[in-house]
Design an enzyme around this catalytic site. Structure first.
Site, PDB file in Angstrom:
ATOM      1  N   SER A 136      45.325  37.298  34.662  1.00 39.79           N
ATOM      2  CA  SER A 136      45.042  36.599  33.413  1.00 39.79           C
ATOM      3  C   SER A 136      46.165  35.608  33.104  1.00 39.79           C
ATOM      4  CB  SER A 136      44.836  37.614  32.276  1.00 39.79           C
ATOM      5  OG  SER A 136      44.300  36.995  31.131  1.00 39.79           O
ATOM      6  N   GLU A 189      38.790  32.401  37.790  1.00 42.91           N
ATOM      7  CA  GLU A 189      38.055  33.363  36.961  1.00 42.91           C
ATOM      8  C   GLU A 189      38.499  33.181  35.525  1.00 42.91           C
ATOM      9  OE1 GLU A 189      39.160  36.537  35.339  1.00 42.91           O
ATOM     10  OE2 GLU A 189      41.197  35.787  35.523  1.00 42.91           O
ATOM     11  N   HIS A 208      38.857  40.043  35.263  1.00 39.45           N
ATOM     12  CA  HIS A 208      39.069  40.870  34.079  1.00 39.45           C
ATOM     13  C   HIS A 208      38.153  42.090  34.012  1.00 39.45           C
ATOM     14  CE1 HIS A 208      41.289  37.348  32.696  1.00 39.45           C
ATOM     15  NE2 HIS A 208      41.708  38.029  31.653  1.00 39.45           N
TER      16      HIS A 208
END
Length: 334
Positions: free
Chosen positions: A112, A234, A302
């Site tokens: 992330s 992503e 995630h």
């Protein structure tokens, strides 16, 4: 290229909070995550901001950088893992002790918002970093999904294996529960990866979280995208309008003129704003006929379980045989 030493049972794993203060707002999940890794035989070393909070972040920019640097300079810590992401890891980049990492390379892992740190460290030192689980966010999950995440973690970091073929998890989830009241495993979906294209593509694996990369794009901390790279992208909890903007940004930067293939990870709780479209649909619209092979639905993202992706190693995607392999090394035995 620099490779960190293989991680052995009993080694020390240091954890740090480069952005959000997960050790404060999710104490139950934090404790469960620590218990899980300690039960696997590892010794955990807490960063200096553990249990501290400055509202939206764990501490000041300088305090967060010093927390990371203390772990980097600790010769007994062999792996440094983020507790979670957030929004502000890129603030730390001018203050990281890159020279200490060159002299004593160690495993740096997270995902992330930690993408900024992973890519910056790779760009500045040549050290392979790992897009993979974070302590609280990943190892605080319940079995059996957490066990699959750990299997990927240990398979990559605790072995001197220099070749790996990914196996698609049979199930996955992005269902969101309150972390402090969750007391059982989440419901799951049947899994499927989509290989869109033909032939075999070989290239360096590079990338990470799409929104985070926007915060370092064009800087010295973003590795230059090379011809033939395999681009991993992503994102999480975004609306379709934001994802269209992010993909269009990559197009405007001519990234799609260089890459040999795209690995598009699952998007946690994607908001299609009533369109019924997927992130893949948006990407194909932005590409507008550009012939780039795409692996869609990859589980390095995630969602749970999470597969580890070393940054900077060579990948091979066979779009005919539907396989994704990595050719290392990514850790060193010595």
């Amino acid at each position: 290229m620099i490779y960190p030493k293989v991680l052995n049972i009993g080694d020390k794993i240091g954890f740090f909070s480069p952005s959000s203060p997960a050790t404060v707002f999710a104490p139950n999940r934090f404790d469960r995550a620590k218990d899980y890794l300690e039960a696997k035989g590892f010794t955990l070393v807490e960063g200096s901001l553990t249990g501290k909070s400055d509202c939206y972040r764990s501490g000041s920019i300088q305090a967060r950088a010093e927390e990371l640097n203390q772990l980097i300079r600790d010769p007994e810590v062999r792996c440094i893992m983020s507790t979670i992401g957030g929004n502000n890891s890129n603030s730390l980049l001018p203050y990281i002790d890159y020279e200490a990492l060159r002299k004593n390379p160690k495993i740096i892992i997270g995902y992330s918002d930690v993408t900024a740190l992973l890519l910056a460290i790779y760009a500045k030192t040549g050290l392979v970093t790992f897009y993979g689980p974070a302590l609280v966010a990943s190892f605080g999950e319940f079995p059996p999904l957490v066990d699959e995440t750990f299997q990927s973690f240990s398979g990559f970091l605790c072995s001197g294996t220099s070749q790996h073929q990914y196996t698609m998890p049979k199930v996955w989830t992005d269902i969101k529960h309150d972390w402090e009241t969750q007391n059982s495993a989440k419901p799951v979906y049947e899994n499927e990866w989509y290989f869109i294209g033909n032939g075999k593509v070989s290239g360096r694996v590079i990338g990470g979280n799409l929104s985070t990369m926007a915060g370092i794009w064009g800087s010295q901390y973003m590795p230059e995208i090379r011809d033939g790279d395999i681009l991993l992208i992503e994102d999480s909890l975004k609306g379709i309008e934001t994802i269209e903007r992010s993909f269009a940004h990559l197009l405007a930067c001519s990234i799609f003129d260089k890459v040999g293939a795209i690995v598009l990870g699952k998007h946690e709780l994607f908001d299609n704003k009533g369109t019924g479209r997927t992130p893949l649909d948006v990407l194909l619209e932005v590409l507008n006929g550009k012939d780039i092979p795409i692996l869609y639905g990859f589980d390095s993202c995630h969602t749970h379980p999470m597969l580890v992706t070393p940054i900077g190693v060579q990948g091979v995607i066979d779009f005919d045989e539907h396989t994704f392999e990595l050719h290392g090394p990514w850790v060193s035995d010595s």
